[in-house]
Design a protein around this motif. Structure first.
Motif, PDB file in Angstrom:
ATOM      1  N   ILE A  22      61.092   3.427  57.082  1.00 55.17           N
ATOM      2  CA  ILE A  22      60.355   3.469  58.345  1.00 55.17           C
ATOM      3  C   ILE A  22      59.249   4.517  58.291  1.00 55.17           C
ATOM      4  CG2 ILE A  22      60.536   4.065  60.805  1.00 55.17           C
ATOM      5  CD1 ILE A  22      63.404   2.828  60.663  1.00 55.17           C
ATOM      6  N   ALA A  23      59.553   5.671  57.723  1.00 48.38           N
ATOM      7  CA  ALA A  23      58.553   6.743  57.632  1.00 48.38           C
ATOM      8  C   ALA A  23      57.360   6.294  56.789  1.00 48.38           C
ATOM      9  CB  ALA A  23      59.183   7.996  57.035  1.00 48.38           C
ATOM     10  N   GLU A  24      57.632   5.652  55.649  1.00 48.56           N
ATOM     11  CA  GLU A  24      56.520   5.199  54.810  1.00 48.56           C
ATOM     12  C   GLU A  24      55.747   4.078  55.501  1.00 48.56           C
ATOM     13  OE1 GLU A  24      55.384   3.518  50.345  1.00 48.56           O
ATOM     14  OE2 GLU A  24      57.484   3.490  50.997  1.00 48.56           O
ATOM     15  N   TYR A  25      56.479   3.182  56.146  1.00 44.54           N
ATOM     16  CA  TYR A  25      55.834   2.061  56.839  1.00 44.54           C
ATOM     17  C   TYR A  25      54.834   2.574  57.875  1.00 44.54           C
ATOM     18  CZ  TYR A  25      55.466  -2.525  59.112  1.00 44.54           C
ATOM     19  OH  TYR A  25      55.000  -3.713  59.623  1.00 44.54           O
ATOM     20  N   ARG A  26      55.266   3.509  58.679  1.00 41.16           N
ATOM     21  CA  ARG A  26      54.394   4.031  59.737  1.00 41.16           C
ATOM     22  C   ARG A  26      53.239   4.856  59.184  1.00 41.16           C
ATOM     23  NH1 ARG A  26      59.150   5.425  64.198  1.00 41.16           N
ATOM     24  NH2 ARG A  26      59.120   3.356  65.201  1.00 41.16           N
ATOM     25  N   ALA A  27      53.465   5.506  58.064  1.00 36.84           N
ATOM     26  CA  ALA A  27      52.412   6.330  57.473  1.00 36.84           C
ATOM     27  C   ALA A  27      51.331   5.481  56.805  1.00 36.84           C
ATOM     28  CB  ALA A  27      53.010   7.292  56.451  1.00 36.84           C
ATOM     29  N   THR A  28      51.719   4.300  56.331  1.00 30.64           N
ATOM     30  CA  THR A  28      50.784   3.461  55.572  1.00 30.64           C
ATOM     31  C   THR A  28      50.372   2.177  56.286  1.00 30.64           C
ATOM     32  OG1 THR A  28      52.567   2.235  54.465  1.00 30.64           O
ATOM     33  CG2 THR A  28      51.817   4.289  53.421  1.00 30.64           C
ATOM     34  N   GLY A  29      50.888   1.965  57.483  1.00 28.06           N
ATOM     35  CA  GLY A  29      50.575   0.725  58.169  1.00 28.06           C
ATOM     36  C   GLY A  29      51.277  -0.471  57.560  1.00 28.06           C
TER      37      GLY A  29
END
Length: 205
Positions: A22-29
């Motif tokens: 989730i953290a990577e998803y939100r950081a990278t769109g």
């Protein structure tokens, strides 16, 4: 990505895995390069049926074509089985008895695919509540049956949506599309006595 199911080994912390995704998803769109390279997921926010708190789950999905009569298109991309680290419609999630972790909890760690339809132009996304072929429904599904008003994060876009469970002929059609896109979930239904829910997320754009 290969169709591999994440083993339920002692000490494996699915909630921690989901939080990282989730953290990577939100950081990278939504562009996952470190946690689940090549996977296409959405983040589904449900409201805990007991706590009333928001819970986020990364899920694999199929996007339906924007025309009323067109079925979901697929591009043959694989995603782990709705349970891999992703589930066709489910991708990451834990199948614990709780309401769902704030980091996700759908069906597996997440590794999911999308479809040939551009999800940004579709108003219906389809996910699969396999819960890693568990005998019980995932908590995110139980949450949305209690409150079908959910939020879907698709790339950088955050959209309100309403969730419904497909039945009869619609379920047959959508299940076929999910299996075609995510072959890893093909055997899940045969492994459990329950009918694994096929969930339609109607985006309220």
């Amino acid at each position: 990505m290969a169709d591999t199911q994440v083993p339920r080994t002692p000490g494996f912390d699915l909630k921690a895995v989901n939080q990282t995704v989730i953290a990577e998803y939100r950081a990278t769109g939504g562009v996952l390069e470190k946690t689940l390279p090549g996977s296409r997921l959405v983040l589904l926010t449900t409201i805990g049926r007991h706590s009333g708190k928001e819970h986020v789950t990364p899920l694999g999905y199929v996007a339906e074509a924007p025309t009323p009569d067109a079925g979901p298109a697929t591009d043959g991309s694989t995603t782990a089985d709705g349970s891999t680290t992703a589930d066709s419609s489910t991708t990451v999630s834990s199948g614990t008895a709780g309401e769902g972790s704030s980091t996700g909890e759908g069906d597996q760690p997440a590794a999911a695919g999308g479809s040939g339809v551009d999800a940004r132009r579709s108003d219906r996304l389809v996910v699969f509540a396999s819960n890693m072929a568990s005998s019980r429904h995932p908590d995110w599904y139980l949450n949305l049956t209690a409150n079908p008003k959910v939020v879907v994060e698709l790339g950088h876009e955050r959209v309100d949506a309403e969730a419904t469970t497909a039945t009869a002929d619609e379920r047959v059609r959508l299940y076929a599309a999910l299996v075609e896109t995510m072959p890893g979930i093909r055997g899940h239904q045969d492994q459990v006595d329950r009918e694994i829910p096929v969930v339609v997320l109607a985006l309220l754009r």
